[in-house]
Design an enzyme around this catalytic site. Structure first.
Site, PDB file in Angstrom:
ATOM      1  CG  HIS A 263      24.163  -9.753  10.827  1.00  0.00           C
ATOM      2  ND1 HIS A 263      23.547 -10.737  11.554  1.00  0.00           N
ATOM      3  CD2 HIS A 263      23.281  -8.730  10.762  1.00  0.00           C
ATOM      4  CE1 HIS A 263      22.330 -10.327  11.915  1.00  0.00           C
ATOM      5  NE2 HIS A 263      22.156  -9.109  11.446  1.00  0.00           N
TER       6      HIS A 263
ATOM      7  CE  LYS B 275      14.103  -7.444  15.399  1.00  0.00           C
ATOM      8  NZ  LYS B 275      15.325  -7.425  14.572  1.00  0.00           N
TER       9      LYS B 275
ATOM     10  NE  ARG C  13      17.620  -8.640   5.226  1.00  0.00           N
ATOM     11  CZ  ARG C  13      17.182  -9.064   6.392  1.00  0.00           C
ATOM     12  NH1 ARG C  13      17.474 -10.261   6.796  1.00  0.00           N
ATOM     13  NH2 ARG C  13      16.407  -8.296   7.141  1.00  0.00           N
TER      14      ARG C  13
ATOM     15  CB  SER D  93      18.631 -12.716  13.238  1.00  0.00           C
ATOM     16  OG  SER D  93      19.915 -12.230  12.954  1.00  0.00           O
TER      17      SER D  93
HETATM   18  O1  PNS Z   1      19.019  -5.909  14.125  1.00  0.00           O
HETATM   19  P1  PNS Z   1      17.849  -5.013  14.470  1.00  0.00           P
HETATM   20  O2  PNS Z   1      17.015  -5.627  15.568  1.00  0.00           O
HETATM   21  O3  PNS Z   1      17.014  -4.684  13.268  1.00  0.00           O
HETATM   22  O4  PNS Z   1      18.494  -3.646  15.018  1.00  0.00           O
HETATM   23  C1  PNS Z   1      17.653  -2.583  15.423  1.00  0.00           C
HETATM   24  C2  PNS Z   1      18.405  -1.616  16.360  1.00  0.00           C
HETATM   25  C3  PNS Z   1      18.862  -2.377  17.585  1.00  0.00           C
HETATM   26  C4  PNS Z   1      19.599  -1.062  15.612  1.00  0.00           C
HETATM   27  C5  PNS Z   1      17.399  -0.492  16.737  1.00  0.00           C
HETATM   28  O5  PNS Z   1      16.333  -1.071  17.414  1.00  0.00           O
HETATM   29  C6  PNS Z   1      18.031   0.596  17.596  1.00  0.00           C
HETATM   30  O6  PNS Z   1      18.724   1.447  17.066  1.00  0.00           O
HETATM   31  N1  PNS Z   1      17.821   0.559  18.940  1.00  0.00           N
HETATM   32  C7  PNS Z   1      18.424   1.502  19.863  1.00  0.00           C
HETATM   33  C8  PNS Z   1      17.425   2.461  20.485  1.00  0.00           C
HETATM   34  C9  PNS Z   1      17.333   3.772  19.732  1.00  0.00           C
HETATM   35  O7  PNS Z   1      18.267   4.513  19.601  1.00  0.00           O
HETATM   36  N2  PNS Z   1      16.115   4.058  19.216  1.00  0.00           N
HETATM   37  C10 PNS Z   1      15.800   5.318  18.556  1.00  0.00           C
HETATM   38  C11 PNS Z   1      16.299   5.491  17.146  1.00  0.00           C
HETATM   39  S1  PNS Z   1      15.801   4.253  15.994  1.00  0.00           S
END
Ligand code: PNS
Length: 166
Positions: free
Chosen positions: A19, A43, A96, A133
């Site tokens: 990150h 999660k 990645r 993570s």
């Molecule tokens: O680190 P992560 O868990 O892979 O991040 C994922 C995250 C939090 C960026 C994704 O789940 C997200 O964008 N959540 C917000 C809800 C949203 O907007 N969802 C619709 C479009 S993907």
């Protein structure tokens, strides 16, 4: 919308060296960066959001990453709502492997449909390619040494006794 302002979203539970590498690269590319801790309902969380915010702030400061960087959290709805609220035009994600491409592509396309927000994928340093993570959470829960995978502030928080090396 402004293509010089970018948002780096994620769960950051906990923040990893991968990150931090993406944040460092994105800070060099954009005039202003919002590092956004987003609650991922898919999660089970290890750390409270406030803790993740403070660890990211500390890690950015310790690493000497320069630039206009805002660290914030978002749990009020769509990610693109935050992006448009702050006048940003770009989301930045680290990639990645092909697994990440498969996971990120649908989200990038949905976000572009929802709000004409582009997603830019950065390739982190290969030394971080295997860090996630979820693995750090597992190693920490089972009492292993997470120091090789996370910024020092995160390692200290997860292993306050200094049990693993100091
Ligand atoms: O680190 P992560 O868990 O892979 O991040 C994922 C995250 C939090 C960026 C994704 O789940 C997200 O964008 N959540 C917000 C809800 C949203 O907007 N969802 C619709 C479009 S993907």
């Amino acid at each position: 919308m402004n293509n010089r302002i970018a948002v780096v979203p994620g769960s950051f539970d906990p923040p990893t060296l991968g990150h931090l590498d993406v944040i460092r690269r994105a800070a060099a590319l954009y005039d202003r960066l919002h590092v956004l801790v987003v609650h991922n309902p898919g999660k089970e969380a290890m750390l409270p959001i406030a803790q993740r915010l403070s660890l990211i702030e500390q890690s950015i400061a310790d690493a000497g990453i320069e630039g206009d960087i805002v660290v914030a959290s978002w749990s009020m709805g769509l990610l693109v709502d935050y992006v448009t609220d702050v006048g940003a035009g770009v989301l930045v994600k680290g990639i990645r492997s092909q697994v990440d491409v498969a996971y990120e592509t649908p989200m990038a396309i949905v976000n572009r449909h929802l709000a004409a927000v582009e997603t830019v994928f950065l390739l982190p340093d290969p030394s971080h390619a295997l860090v996630s993570s979820s693995l750090v959470r597992q190693v920490a829960a089972l009492g292993g040494d997470v120091a090789p995978f996370v910024p020092p502030a995160v390692a200290r928080f997860l292993d306050p006794s200094g049990h693993h090396g100091g």
